[in-house]
Design a protein around this motif. Structure first.
Motif, PDB file in Angstrom:
ATOM      1  N   SER A 189       0.792  -1.076  -0.113  1.00 29.90           N
ATOM      2  CA  SER A 189       0.014  -0.079  -0.093  1.00 29.90           C
ATOM      3  C   SER A 189       0.832   1.146  -0.072  1.00 29.90           C
ATOM      4  O   SER A 189       0.155   2.366  -0.281  1.00 29.90           O
ATOM      5  N   MET A 190       2.174   1.107   0.286  1.00 28.55           N
ATOM      6  CA  MET A 190       3.043   2.158   0.560  1.00 28.55           C
ATOM      7  C   MET A 190       3.600   2.602  -0.799  1.00 28.55           C
ATOM      8  O   MET A 190       4.617   3.599  -1.022  1.00 28.55           O
ATOM      9  N   GLU A 191       3.656   1.805  -1.818  1.00 27.61           N
ATOM     10  CA  GLU A 191       4.186   1.882  -3.182  1.00 27.61           C
ATOM     11  C   GLU A 191       3.122   2.068  -4.371  1.00 27.61           C
ATOM     12  O   GLU A 191       1.956   1.653  -4.248  1.00 27.61           O
ATOM     13  N   THR A 192       3.562   2.917  -5.212  1.00 25.87           N
ATOM     14  CA  THR A 192       2.843   2.801  -6.432  1.00 25.87           C
ATOM     15  C   THR A 192       3.054   1.672  -7.325  1.00 25.87           C
ATOM     16  O   THR A 192       3.962   1.284  -7.990  1.00 25.87           O
ATOM     17  N   ARG A 193       1.781   0.978  -7.686  1.00 28.29           N
ATOM     18  CA  ARG A 193       1.921  -0.212  -8.177  1.00 28.29           C
ATOM     19  C   ARG A 193       0.997  -0.118  -9.563  1.00 28.29           C
ATOM     20  O   ARG A 193      -0.120   0.176  -9.720  1.00 28.29           O
ATOM     21  N   ASP A 194       1.509  -0.764 -10.457  1.00 23.59           N
ATOM     22  CA  ASP A 194       0.732  -0.893 -12.045  1.00 23.59           C
ATOM     23  C   ASP A 194       0.431  -2.338 -12.296  1.00 23.59           C
ATOM     24  O   ASP A 194       1.197  -3.151 -12.519  1.00 23.59           O
ATOM     25  N   GLY A 195      -0.912  -2.604 -11.815  1.00 22.47           N
ATOM     26  CA  GLY A 195      -1.506  -3.982 -12.242  1.00 22.47           C
ATOM     27  C   GLY A 195      -1.056  -5.008 -11.168  1.00 22.47           C
ATOM     28  O   GLY A 195      -0.340  -4.844 -10.204  1.00 22.47           O
ATOM     29  N   ASN A 196      -1.682  -6.291 -11.247  1.00 21.29           N
ATOM     30  CA  ASN A 196      -1.164  -7.316 -10.115  1.00 21.29           C
ATOM     31  C   ASN A 196       0.242  -7.967 -10.194  1.00 21.29           C
ATOM     32  O   ASN A 196       1.021  -7.629 -11.553  1.00 21.29           O
ATOM     33  N   LYS A 197       0.583  -8.218  -9.145  1.00 24.30           N
ATOM     34  CA  LYS A 197       2.236  -8.684  -9.062  1.00 24.30           C
ATOM     35  C   LYS A 197       2.093 -10.128  -8.525  1.00 24.30           C
ATOM     36  O   LYS A 197       0.927 -10.666  -8.173  1.00 24.30           O
ATOM     37  N   PRO A 198       3.187 -10.778  -8.872  1.00 25.46           N
ATOM     38  CA  PRO A 198       3.076 -12.103  -8.515  1.00 25.46           C
ATOM     39  C   PRO A 198       2.648 -12.562  -7.345  1.00 25.46           C
ATOM     40  O   PRO A 198       2.022 -13.759  -6.967  1.00 25.46           O
ATOM     41  N   LEU A 199       2.780 -11.869  -6.215  1.00 26.17           N
ATOM     42  CA  LEU A 199       2.487 -12.401  -4.908  1.00 26.17           C
ATOM     43  C   LEU A 199       1.151 -11.922  -4.545  1.00 26.17           C
ATOM     44  O   LEU A 199       0.626 -12.578  -3.372  1.00 26.17           O
ATOM     45  N   ASP A 200       0.426 -11.123  -5.262  1.00 32.16           N
ATOM     46  CA  ASP A 200      -0.961 -10.726  -4.854  1.00 32.16           C
ATOM     47  C   ASP A 200      -1.812 -12.032  -4.652  1.00 32.16           C
ATOM     48  O   ASP A 200      -2.753 -11.842  -3.559  1.00 32.16           O
ATOM     49  N   GLY A 201      -1.805 -12.896  -5.306  1.00 31.60           N
ATOM     50  CA  GLY A 201      -2.705 -14.055  -5.268  1.00 31.60           C
ATOM     51  C   GLY A 201      -2.406 -14.780  -4.119  1.00 31.60           C
ATOM     52  O   GLY A 201      -3.427 -15.177  -3.332  1.00 31.60           O
ATOM     53  N   TYR A 202      -0.931 -15.006  -3.853  1.00 28.16           N
ATOM     54  CA  TYR A 202      -0.657 -15.602  -2.582  1.00 28.16           C
ATOM     55  C   TYR A 202      -1.242 -15.083  -1.344  1.00 28.16           C
ATOM     56  O   TYR A 202      -1.621 -15.365  -0.326  1.00 28.16           O
ATOM     57  N   ILE A 203      -1.067 -13.556  -1.224  1.00 27.29           N
ATOM     58  CA  ILE A 203      -1.334 -12.827  -0.162  1.00 27.29           C
ATOM     59  C   ILE A 203      -2.851 -12.989  -0.125  1.00 27.29           C
ATOM     60  O   ILE A 203      -3.268 -13.175   1.333  1.00 27.29           O
ATOM     61  N   ALA A 204      -3.589 -12.890  -0.944  1.00 29.32           N
ATOM     62  CA  ALA A 204      -4.905 -12.704  -0.682  1.00 29.32           C
ATOM     63  C   ALA A 204      -5.364 -14.104  -0.238  1.00 29.32           C
ATOM     64  O   ALA A 204      -6.509 -13.984   0.414  1.00 29.32           O
ATOM     65  N   LYS A 205      -4.919 -15.104  -0.755  1.00 32.36           N
ATOM     66  CA  LYS A 205      -5.304 -16.323  -0.280  1.00 32.36           C
ATOM     67  C   LYS A 205      -5.010 -16.684   1.107  1.00 32.36           C
ATOM     68  O   LYS A 205      -6.168 -17.208   2.003  1.00 32.36           O
ATOM     69  N   GLU A 206      -3.762 -16.146   1.502  1.00 34.34           N
ATOM     70  CA  GLU A 206      -3.461 -16.440   2.882  1.00 34.34           C
ATOM     71  C   GLU A 206      -4.212 -15.319   3.775  1.00 34.34           C
ATOM     72  O   GLU A 206      -4.794 -16.245   5.000  1.00 34.34           O
ATOM     73  N   LEU A 207      -4.482 -14.181   3.555  1.00 39.06           N
ATOM     74  CA  LEU A 207      -5.680 -13.693   4.117  1.00 39.06           C
ATOM     75  C   LEU A 207      -6.912 -14.158   4.261  1.00 39.06           C
ATOM     76  O   LEU A 207      -7.456 -14.074   5.460  1.00 39.06           O
ATOM     77  N   GLN A 208      -7.496 -14.695   3.492  1.00 37.58           N
ATOM     78  CA  GLN A 208      -8.931 -15.415   3.179  1.00 37.58           C
ATOM     79  C   GLN A 208      -8.774 -16.476   3.986  1.00 37.58           C
ATOM     80  O   GLN A 208      -9.592 -16.552   5.060  1.00 37.58           O
TER      81      GLN A 208
END
Length: 202
Positions: free
Chosen positions: A116-135
């Motif tokens: 959330s502290m960086e400017t991001r353009d599109g999805n990154k490789p870890l996004d899916g992993y993080i979302a799965k772990e949080l869920q």
């Protein structure tokens, strides 16, 4: 007397909260994050090589890592009321959640914070992993709190202190939408006078 090296906007609030709950005396040395980078100051490196908060100093003992610090303080307390007896059914519930806070839950939450502290353009490789772990993690927590008031079942414990601080970070990142039991739990925890005293240190 225990000295807490407290970093603003950090998980060292846990240590202050625990000592307040136990009515144990303590000193606080405040350290401020760099206003530009948000990183911990060099002053913490003089206390511990990892330069991470929380750090406590008690005579010849210097400790980093929240879980280890919590256990150390509980071992020094004259009235250890915040940890179930080791032969009780609640003890291993307590132990699981005490370590779950930093062992499983903190990684995806802190990754979310950093992203959330960086400017991001599109999805990154870890996004899916993080979302799965949080869920996975939040579903487990929310289900647990639908069945009990505290993580160690019948009584408030140091595990609640460990879990509340990391869950509050998640809440501030808007990661707890529709997690009604977690939200209600946080409201309950924040009403404790010892929490409010600890939070006042920033």
């Amino acid at each position: 007397m225990i000295t807490i090296h407290h970093l603003n906007k950090s998980r060292s609030t846990r240590v202050i909260w625990l000592l307040e709950e136990l009515n144990m005396p303590y000193n606080i040395v405040n350290h401020e994050r760099d206003s530009q980078t948000g990183l911990a100051p060099e002053s913490l490196k003089k206390i511990h090589p990892l330069a991470k908060a929380p750090i406590i100093v008690d005579n010849d003992v210097t400790l980093c890592e929240s879980g280890a610090i919590m256990e150390y303080i509980l071992n020094q307390a004259s009235n250890d009321t915040l940890r179930p007896k080791i032969d009780s059914a609640q003890y291993y519930q307590y132990l699981e959640w005490l370590h779950f806070a930093e062992g499983s839950l903190s990684l995806p939450i802190i990754c979310s914070l950093l992203m959330s502290m960086e400017t991001r353009d599109g999805n990154k490789p870890l996004d899916g992993y993080i979302a799965k772990e949080l869920q996975l993690d939040f579903s487990y927590i929310d289900d647990t709190l639908s069945q009990r008031t505290y993580f160690a079942d019948g009584a408030f414990s140091a595990a609640d202190i460990m879990m509340t601080i990391i869950l509050d970070i998640a809440d501030n990142l808007s990661l707890l939408e529709n997690r009604t039991h977690i939200k209600a739990y946080l409201v309950n925890m924040k009403q404790r006078p010892a929490y409010q005293k600890a939070a006042s240190f920033g």
